[in-house]
Write a protein that holds these residues in place. Structure first.
Motif, PDB file in Angstrom:
ATOM      1  N   GLY A  35       6.587 -30.896 -22.753  1.00 11.37           N
ATOM      2  CA  GLY A  35       6.219 -31.055 -24.157  1.00 11.37           C
ATOM      3  C   GLY A  35       7.117 -32.037 -24.880  1.00 11.37           C
ATOM      4  N   TRP A  36       6.646 -32.451 -26.044  1.00 17.93           N
ATOM      5  CA  TRP A  36       7.417 -33.272 -26.973  1.00 17.93           C
ATOM      6  C   TRP A  36       7.438 -32.568 -28.332  1.00 17.93           C
ATOM      7  CZ3 TRP A  36      10.177 -37.569 -25.766  1.00 17.93           C
ATOM      8  CH2 TRP A  36       9.869 -38.243 -24.564  1.00 17.93           C
ATOM      9  N   VAL A  48       4.804 -31.534 -31.126  1.00 16.61           N
ATOM     10  CA  VAL A  48       4.025 -32.764 -31.200  1.00 16.61           C
ATOM     11  C   VAL A  48       2.904 -32.769 -30.156  1.00 16.61           C
ATOM     12  CG1 VAL A  48       4.064 -35.273 -30.991  1.00 16.61           C
ATOM     13  CG2 VAL A  48       5.985 -34.080 -32.071  1.00 16.61           C
ATOM     14  N   ALA A  49       3.273 -32.578 -28.890  1.00 14.61           N
ATOM     15  CA  ALA A  49       2.279 -32.657 -27.825  1.00 14.61           C
ATOM     16  C   ALA A  49       2.789 -31.946 -26.580  1.00 14.61           C
ATOM     17  CB  ALA A  49       1.957 -34.112 -27.488  1.00 14.61           C
ATOM     18  N   THR A  58      -4.256 -31.134 -22.270  1.00 11.55           N
ATOM     19  CA  THR A  58      -3.205 -31.606 -23.151  1.00 11.55           C
ATOM     20  C   THR A  58      -3.402 -31.008 -24.543  1.00 11.55           C
ATOM     21  OG1 THR A  58      -4.506 -33.583 -23.682  1.00 11.55           O
ATOM     22  CG2 THR A  58      -2.862 -33.794 -21.927  1.00 11.55           C
ATOM     23  N   TYR A  59      -2.333 -30.934 -25.287  1.00 13.63           N
ATOM     24  CA  TYR A  59      -2.363 -30.334 -26.616  1.00 13.63           C
ATOM     25  C   TYR A  59      -1.628 -31.261 -27.587  1.00 13.63           C
ATOM     26  CZ  TYR A  59      -3.391 -26.057 -23.973  1.00 13.63           C
ATOM     27  OH  TYR A  59      -3.949 -25.131 -23.139  1.00 13.63           O
ATOM     28  N   GLY A  66      -5.507 -38.456 -31.840  1.00 13.61           N
ATOM     29  CA  GLY A  66      -6.152 -39.751 -31.938  1.00 13.61           C
ATOM     30  C   GLY A  66      -5.183 -40.916 -31.995  1.00 13.61           C
ATOM     31  N   ARG A  67      -3.887 -40.614 -32.183  1.00 11.07           N
ATOM     32  CA  ARG A  67      -2.880 -41.681 -32.250  1.00 11.07           C
ATOM     33  C   ARG A  67      -1.870 -41.584 -31.109  1.00 11.07           C
ATOM     34  NH1 ARG A  67       0.646 -41.807 -36.311  1.00 11.07           N
ATOM     35  NH2 ARG A  67       0.633 -39.554 -36.690  1.00 11.07           N
ATOM     36  N   PHE A  68      -1.544 -40.376 -30.686  1.00 10.92           N
ATOM     37  CA  PHE A  68      -0.553 -40.166 -29.622  1.00 10.92           C
ATOM     38  C   PHE A  68      -1.246 -39.695 -28.352  1.00 10.92           C
ATOM     39  CE2 PHE A  68       3.414 -39.047 -32.410  1.00 10.92           C
ATOM     40  CZ  PHE A  68       3.198 -40.195 -33.151  1.00 10.92           C
ATOM     41  N   THR A  69      -0.682 -40.072 -27.215  1.00 10.30           N
ATOM     42  CA  THR A  69      -1.188 -39.615 -25.927  1.00 10.30           C
ATOM     43  C   THR A  69      -0.022 -39.199 -25.045  1.00 10.30           C
ATOM     44  OG1 THR A  69      -3.061 -41.144 -26.044  1.00 10.30           O
ATOM     45  CG2 THR A  69      -2.542 -40.196 -23.894  1.00 10.30           C
TER      46      THR A  69
END
Length: 125
Positions: A35-36, A48-49, A58-59, A66-69
């Motif tokens: 995770g981040w 964050v993700a 993924t979460y 829509g901006r981070f992957t």
């Protein structure tokens, strides 16, 4: 035990992009959910993700969808966070985390996991 080292932070203008990397030590990286999180000045650390060890899901927190992957490369023991269309509100220290606790979307699964030292991201308007 896992040691995590983040890199890729820096200063960018709004609308720009950065790619964060988190390199993990050890030979069991594939068994960890990754995770981040980030922490802005004067605020609590926030999720964050995340990406599951099985690659099947993924979460993301709503503000970065829509901006981070987030992605991972088990052969390189590395997890990435591609950040596009950055906004000043994305400013903060970004932390990588790893846990073997089963993860189904609850950020608390990472509380007792391993954490990196963090990398600073600054987005100017």
């Amino acid at each position: 035990q896992v040691q995590l080292v983040e890199s890729g932070g820096g200063s960018v203008q709004a609308g720009g992009s950065l790619r964060l990397s988190c390199a993990a030590s050890g030979r069991t990286f594939s068994t960890y959910n990754m995770g981040w999180f980030r922490q802005a000045p004067g605020k609590e650390r926030e999720f964050v993700a995340a990406i599951r060890r099985s690659f099947d899901r993924t979460y993301y927190t709503d503000s970065v969808k829509g901006r981070f992957t987030i992605s991972r490369d088990n052969a390189k023991n590395t997890v990435y966070l591609q950040m596009n269309s950055l906004e000043p509100e994305d400013t903060g220290v970004y932390y990588c985390t790893a846990t073997q606790t089963p993860y189904n979307g609850l950020a608390s699964a990472f509380e007792n996991g391993y954490w990196g030292q963090g990398t600073q991201v600054t987005v100017s308007s």
